[in-house]
Design a protein around this motif. Structure first.
Motif, short mmCIF file in Angstrom:
data_model
loop_
_atom_site.label_atom_id
_atom_site.label_comp_id
_atom_site.label_asym_id
_atom_site.label_seq_id
_atom_site.Cartn_x
_atom_site.Cartn_y
_atom_site.Cartn_z
N UNK A 62 -41.21 -132.33 -2.18
CA UNK A 62 -40.29 -133.08 -1.32
C UNK A 62 -39.20 -133.81 -2.11
N UNK A 63 -39.61 -134.36 -3.26
CA UNK A 63 -38.74 -135.28 -4.01
C UNK A 63 -37.31 -134.79 -4.17
N UNK A 123 -44.36 -128.95 8.79
CA UNK A 123 -45.47 -129.07 7.85
C UNK A 123 -46.42 -127.87 7.84
N UNK A 124 -45.93 -126.73 8.28
CA UNK A 124 -46.75 -125.53 8.27
C UNK A 124 -47.23 -125.20 6.87
N UNK A 141 -40.06 -125.09 6.25
CA UNK A 141 -40.23 -126.45 5.72
C UNK A 141 -38.91 -126.96 5.15
N UNK A 142 -38.18 -126.07 4.51
CA UNK A 142 -36.89 -126.47 3.94
C UNK A 142 -35.88 -126.77 5.04
N UNK A 143 -35.90 -125.96 6.09
CA UNK A 143 -35.00 -126.19 7.22
C UNK A 143 -35.28 -127.55 7.85
N UNK A 144 -36.58 -127.89 7.90
CA UNK A 144 -36.97 -129.17 8.50
C UNK A 144 -36.77 -130.34 7.53
N UNK A 145 -36.47 -130.02 6.29
CA UNK A 145 -36.24 -131.07 5.31
C UNK A 145 -37.51 -131.63 4.69
N UNK A 146 -38.65 -130.99 4.95
CA UNK A 146 -39.92 -131.45 4.38
C UNK A 146 -40.04 -131.05 2.91
N UNK A 147 -39.34 -129.99 2.55
CA UNK A 147 -39.35 -129.50 1.17
C UNK A 147 -37.90 -129.36 0.74
N UNK A 148 -37.61 -129.78 -0.47
CA UNK A 148 -36.21 -129.74 -0.91
C UNK A 148 -35.73 -128.31 -1.15
N UNK A 149 -34.40 -128.14 -1.09
CA UNK A 149 -33.81 -126.81 -1.02
C UNK A 149 -33.92 -125.93 -2.25
#
Lengths: 170, 170
Positions: free
Chosen positions: A169-170, A76-77, A121-129
């Motif tokens: 995220x969606x 969540x940075x 964030x994308x690696x962590x899955x918090x934001x979609x690719x």
DNA sequence: TTGGAAAATGAGTCTCGACTCATTATCGTA
DNA sequence: TACGATAATGAGTCGAGACTCATTTTCCAA
């Protein structure tokens, strides 16, 4: 550069940062000189035009933001950075006001720092690719502008960010 | 009001709308007078201060937007309105620039129109139920500001809006 | 048609803020 | 310390733009 000149240069930059943060880029150079405790001529000796002065503090501010972003990271940075920046937008009018004055190098460093946060964030899955850097920057800038001009309270800010975060995220 | 006065008032408003749309609120009253084909004094007879003139055209613009919003509706009326407004933001600097000048009544009519669109979108399931009007307005204003100052191309605008729409739907 | 009220005119005033420069002060070196 | 180079000073110039007002023009009702 002589020692007194160096000292005054710093004083002027600090004063300018405060004045422009408070009143926006339309604040007068005279006001900056007053707060710095130097004569108006001294300001113009160091920064031949007002734009030069604005560019100088914008550069400092952007560098500081990039540094700040670099200390963040993880899932969540990016979110923390958004919240922090939007929250300060109203107080720090300067960054937001300055569409005209550009400092390419400083901007691109911030751009990279945000890209880094996005990757994590994308690696962590918090934001979609499929979200890319440009729209993230566009959203960040828009929200700062909106917060500045709209005078949001904390709750409105949180609700607005929630929508954007959901969209990322969606 | 005499006929010539009425005619000039209209001319001035039209000219002001065009000039301020092109150059932002910092354009000079002189320029407005020139485009309207009247003397500077005539502008000030109709609008005692520059702020009065700005408030007058802002009122017209907002009324037009509210009307525009009222003609839309259905599942994606809100989305169409967002896209339309953000797309025009750069061309119509005026609405965006005018944080200082406020026209409460006109704003609240726009607010209601957007609320109506939101209700319909939620009824249709295009926007989730817990989103409220204030954050929708906040997003709308932010995106207009961002589009104006950032000079987005069509693709970036579309990608940015896509994130926001996803956030409203998610 | 005409008299006077309403409106238009535009040169001029006033303020504000960016920028200059002749003069004075300060620094750092020999 | 002495002296020249560097820097600071701040009153003054300049331009821009908001706003004024004495004069002239235009409208319209009687």
């Amino acid at each position: 550069m002589r020692a007194d000149a160096q000292r005054n240069r710093e004083r002027i930059l600090d004063a300018a940062e405060e004045v422009f943060a408070r009143c926006g880029a339309s604040a007068s150079t005279e006001e900056v000189a007053r707060l710095a405790g130097v004569a108006i001529g001294t300001v113009f000796r160091h920064f031949p035009t007002k734009d030069d002065l604005l560019a100088a503090i914008l550069k400092r501010l952007l560098a500081r933001l990039a540094e700040d972003a670099a200390t963040l990271g993880g899932a969540d940075g990016l979110h923390v950075f958004f919240r922090r920046l939007v929250g300060q937008a109203a107080a720090k009018r300067t960054v937001v006001d300055l569409a005209g004055v550009s400092v390419p190098a400083a901007v691109s460093r911030l751009d990279e720092a945000v890209g880094e946060l996005l990757d994590q964030a994308q690696a962590a899955g918090t934001v979609r690719g499929d979200v890319r850097r440009p729209e993230v920057m566009a959203l960040l800038v828009s929200l700062c502008q909106g917060a500045l001009h709209g005078g949001w309270d904390v709750e409105l800010q949180e609700r607005t960010l929630a929508v954007v975060f959901a969209g990322l995220a969606a």
